[in-house]
Design a protein around this motif. Structure first.
Motif, PDB file in Angstrom:
ATOM      1  N   GLU A   1       0.066   6.189  -1.809  1.00 25.42           N
ATOM      2  CA  GLU A   1      -1.194   5.524  -2.165  1.00 25.42           C
ATOM      3  C   GLU A   1      -1.632   4.567  -1.060  1.00 25.42           C
ATOM      4  O   GLU A   1      -2.828   4.476  -0.737  1.00 25.42           O
ATOM      5  CB  GLU A   1      -1.016   4.775  -3.478  1.00 25.42           C
ATOM      6  N   ARG A   2      -0.665   3.862  -0.471  1.00 26.22           N
ATOM      7  CA  ARG A   2      -0.999   2.961   0.633  1.00 26.22           C
ATOM      8  C   ARG A   2      -1.586   3.728   1.807  1.00 26.22           C
ATOM      9  O   ARG A   2      -2.593   3.320   2.393  1.00 26.22           O
ATOM     10  CB  ARG A   2       0.251   2.203   1.084  1.00 26.22           C
ATOM     11  N   ARG A   3      -0.973   4.860   2.148  1.00 27.37           N
ATOM     12  CA  ARG A   3      -1.493   5.665   3.254  1.00 27.37           C
ATOM     13  C   ARG A   3      -2.891   6.193   2.948  1.00 27.37           C
ATOM     14  O   ARG A   3      -3.751   6.237   3.834  1.00 27.37           O
ATOM     15  CB  ARG A   3      -0.536   6.822   3.536  1.00 27.37           C
ATOM     16  N   ALA A   4      -3.112   6.592   1.683  1.00 27.27           N
ATOM     17  CA  ALA A   4      -4.436   7.099   1.315  1.00 27.27           C
ATOM     18  C   ALA A   4      -5.501   6.013   1.462  1.00 27.27           C
ATOM     19  O   ALA A   4      -6.611   6.274   1.955  1.00 27.27           O
ATOM     20  CB  ALA A   4      -4.407   7.646  -0.111  1.00 27.27           C
ATOM     21  N   ARG A   5      -5.161   4.794   1.043  1.00 26.99           N
ATOM     22  CA  ARG A   5      -6.127   3.699   1.158  1.00 26.99           C
ATOM     23  C   ARG A   5      -6.400   3.358   2.618  1.00 26.99           C
ATOM     24  O   ARG A   5      -7.554   3.083   3.002  1.00 26.99           O
ATOM     25  CB  ARG A   5      -5.611   2.475   0.414  1.00 26.99           C
ATOM     26  N   VAL A   6      -5.373   3.359   3.427  1.00 25.09           N
ATOM     27  CA  VAL A   6      -5.559   3.060   4.847  1.00 25.09           C
ATOM     28  C   VAL A   6      -6.436   4.122   5.510  1.00 25.09           C
ATOM     29  O   VAL A   6      -7.348   3.815   6.288  1.00 25.09           O
ATOM     30  CB  VAL A   6      -4.194   2.965   5.553  1.00 25.09           C
ATOM     31  N   ILE A   7      -6.194   5.385   5.185  1.00 27.44           N
ATOM     32  CA  ILE A   7      -6.997   6.461   5.760  1.00 27.44           C
ATOM     33  C   ILE A   7      -8.448   6.366   5.299  1.00 27.44           C
ATOM     34  O   ILE A   7      -9.387   6.556   6.083  1.00 27.44           O
ATOM     35  CB  ILE A   7      -6.389   7.828   5.387  1.00 27.44           C
ATOM     36  N   SER A   8      -8.648   6.053   3.999  1.00 27.62           N
ATOM     37  CA  SER A   8     -10.015   5.920   3.491  1.00 27.62           C
ATOM     38  C   SER A   8     -10.744   4.751   4.144  1.00 27.62           C
ATOM     39  O   SER A   8     -11.911   4.881   4.544  1.00 27.62           O
ATOM     40  CB  SER A   8      -9.970   5.729   1.966  1.00 27.62           C
ATOM     41  N   ALA A   9     -10.051   3.614   4.288  1.00 26.77           N
ATOM     42  CA  ALA A   9     -10.681   2.453   4.937  1.00 26.77           C
ATOM     43  C   ALA A   9     -11.001   2.741   6.397  1.00 26.77           C
ATOM     44  O   ALA A   9     -12.067   2.350   6.902  1.00 26.77           O
ATOM     45  CB  ALA A   9      -9.764   1.237   4.823  1.00 26.77           C
ATOM     46  N   ASP A  10     -10.099   3.432   7.064  1.00 26.26           N
ATOM     47  CA  ASP A  10     -10.355   3.779   8.466  1.00 26.26           C
ATOM     48  C   ASP A  10     -11.552   4.725   8.585  1.00 26.26           C
ATOM     49  O   ASP A  10     -12.367   4.600   9.510  1.00 26.26           O
ATOM     50  CB  ASP A  10      -9.103   4.423   9.062  1.00 26.26           C
ATOM     51  N   GLY A  11     -11.675   5.662   7.633  1.00 30.16           N
ATOM     52  CA  GLY A  11     -12.833   6.556   7.642  1.00 30.16           C
ATOM     53  C   GLY A  11     -14.133   5.813   7.419  1.00 30.16           C
ATOM     54  O   GLY A  11     -15.146   6.100   8.090  1.00 30.16           O
ATOM     55  N   GLU A  12     -14.133   4.852   6.486  1.00 31.25           N
ATOM     56  CA  GLU A  12     -15.343   4.070   6.248  1.00 31.25           C
ATOM     57  C   GLU A  12     -15.711   3.227   7.469  1.00 31.25           C
ATOM     58  O   GLU A  12     -16.892   3.073   7.803  1.00 31.25           O
ATOM     59  CB  GLU A  12     -15.136   3.177   5.032  1.00 31.25           C
ATOM     60  N   TYR A  13     -14.673   2.700   8.126  1.00 31.09           N
ATOM     61  CA  TYR A  13     -14.945   1.890   9.321  1.00 31.09           C
ATOM     62  C   TYR A  13     -15.561   2.738  10.432  1.00 31.09           C
ATOM     63  O   TYR A  13     -16.551   2.342  11.065  1.00 31.09           O
ATOM     64  CB  TYR A  13     -13.645   1.253   9.798  1.00 31.09           C
TER      65      TYR A  13
END
Length: 268
Positions: free
Chosen positions: A182-194
């Motif tokens: 879940e942590r990796r998924a959130r990091v990937i999603s935040a990086d995509g939004e950035y």
């Protein structure tokens, strides 16, 4: 009479040959004990003859033996209770030592393997047992091979088969793995939004410098919506057009006010 004596001698010779002949298979070596004393040179595969009454032969298997080690329960270095089983591959390299030096070399190897496995469990951490088994296998092989060489046994390899964990530890590890995913998924999603925000900012800067690009984008959006065969078409209205219309309306109202003032002055 002479014929009977010859027949008797032949019969005795046949009995002697039958009692003294032994067959040693290709994967075996024959260890001969004469009056309890072992011959230093084992008999090779094939037909071997022994002295009746005086000689006794014991055959030794020279094949590689796969011996399973029963699961051993222990506490790891980081205080986790586990059960670990293994398998030991060994073979006899010195038949004389294997028979003379130890009473039962298979039983001895099994006991050394069990005690060595318990020792490895106590010195290792849980992560090593689960992910770093090659190093543990090498250490376990050295621990077993040291006494086995004195018995004429060579340890080919040792493999840890399975590590059984308590149910509570399995649930904890499952929750940990789920939280990590879940942590990796959130990091990937935040990086995509950035990254998307950076691209949108660059696109906005380009459109601000080139107003016609905004109109082209609007027309492209209309084409994409119309391709879906929708009955209702929502057309976005540019804010710049509203500002233009507002400015044009203000300019039209100003001349009308001036005409009204001029007509009032003339009537006065």
């Amino acid at each position: 009479m002479l014929v009977e004596i010859l027949l008797g001698i032949a019969a005795l010779g046949g009995v002697w040959l039958g009692s003294s002949a032994r067959v040693v298979k290709q994967y075996e070596r024959g260890l001969v004990f004469r009056f309890g004393k072992v011959h230093k040179q084992p008999r090779d595969p094939g037909l071997a003859f022994l002295m009746p009454v005086a000689d006794r032969m014991r055959k030794v298997n020279m094949q590689v033996v796969a011996m399973p080690v029963p699961a051993q329960e222990g506490i790891t270095h980081d205080n986790v209770t586990v059960k670990v089983d293994a398998v030991v591959y060994f073979r006899v390299i010195d038949p004389v030592q294997a028979i003379v030096s130890v009473e039962d070399y298979r039983y001895a190897i099994a006991q050394v393997a069990q005690t060595s496995l318990r020792s490895i469990i106590g010195k290792s951490e849980l992560d090593d047992l689960l992910a770093n088994r090659e190093r543990l296998n090498e250490g376990l092989e050295l621990m077993i091979d040291s006494p086995a060489l004195e018995w004429g046994i060579h340890i080919d390899r040792v493999e840890i088969k399975d590590v059984a964990l308590p149910e509570s530890m399995k649930r904890s590890m499952s929750r940990q793995a789920e939280a990590e995913r879940e942590r990796r998924a959130r990091v990937i999603s935040a990086d995509g939004e950035y990254q998307a925000s950076q691209k949108l900012s660059e696109a906005a800067a380009v459109m601000a410098n080139t107003p016609a690009a905004l109109q082209l984008r609007l027309l492209e959006t209309v084409v994409e919506v119309a391709a879906e065969k929708n009955s209702t078409l929502v057309l976005p209205f540019p804010v710049e057009l509203l500002r233009f219309l507002e400015g044009a309306a203000g300019a039209n109202q100003k001349p009308a006010a001036e005409i009204t003032e001029q007509s009032q002055e003339k009537s006065g």
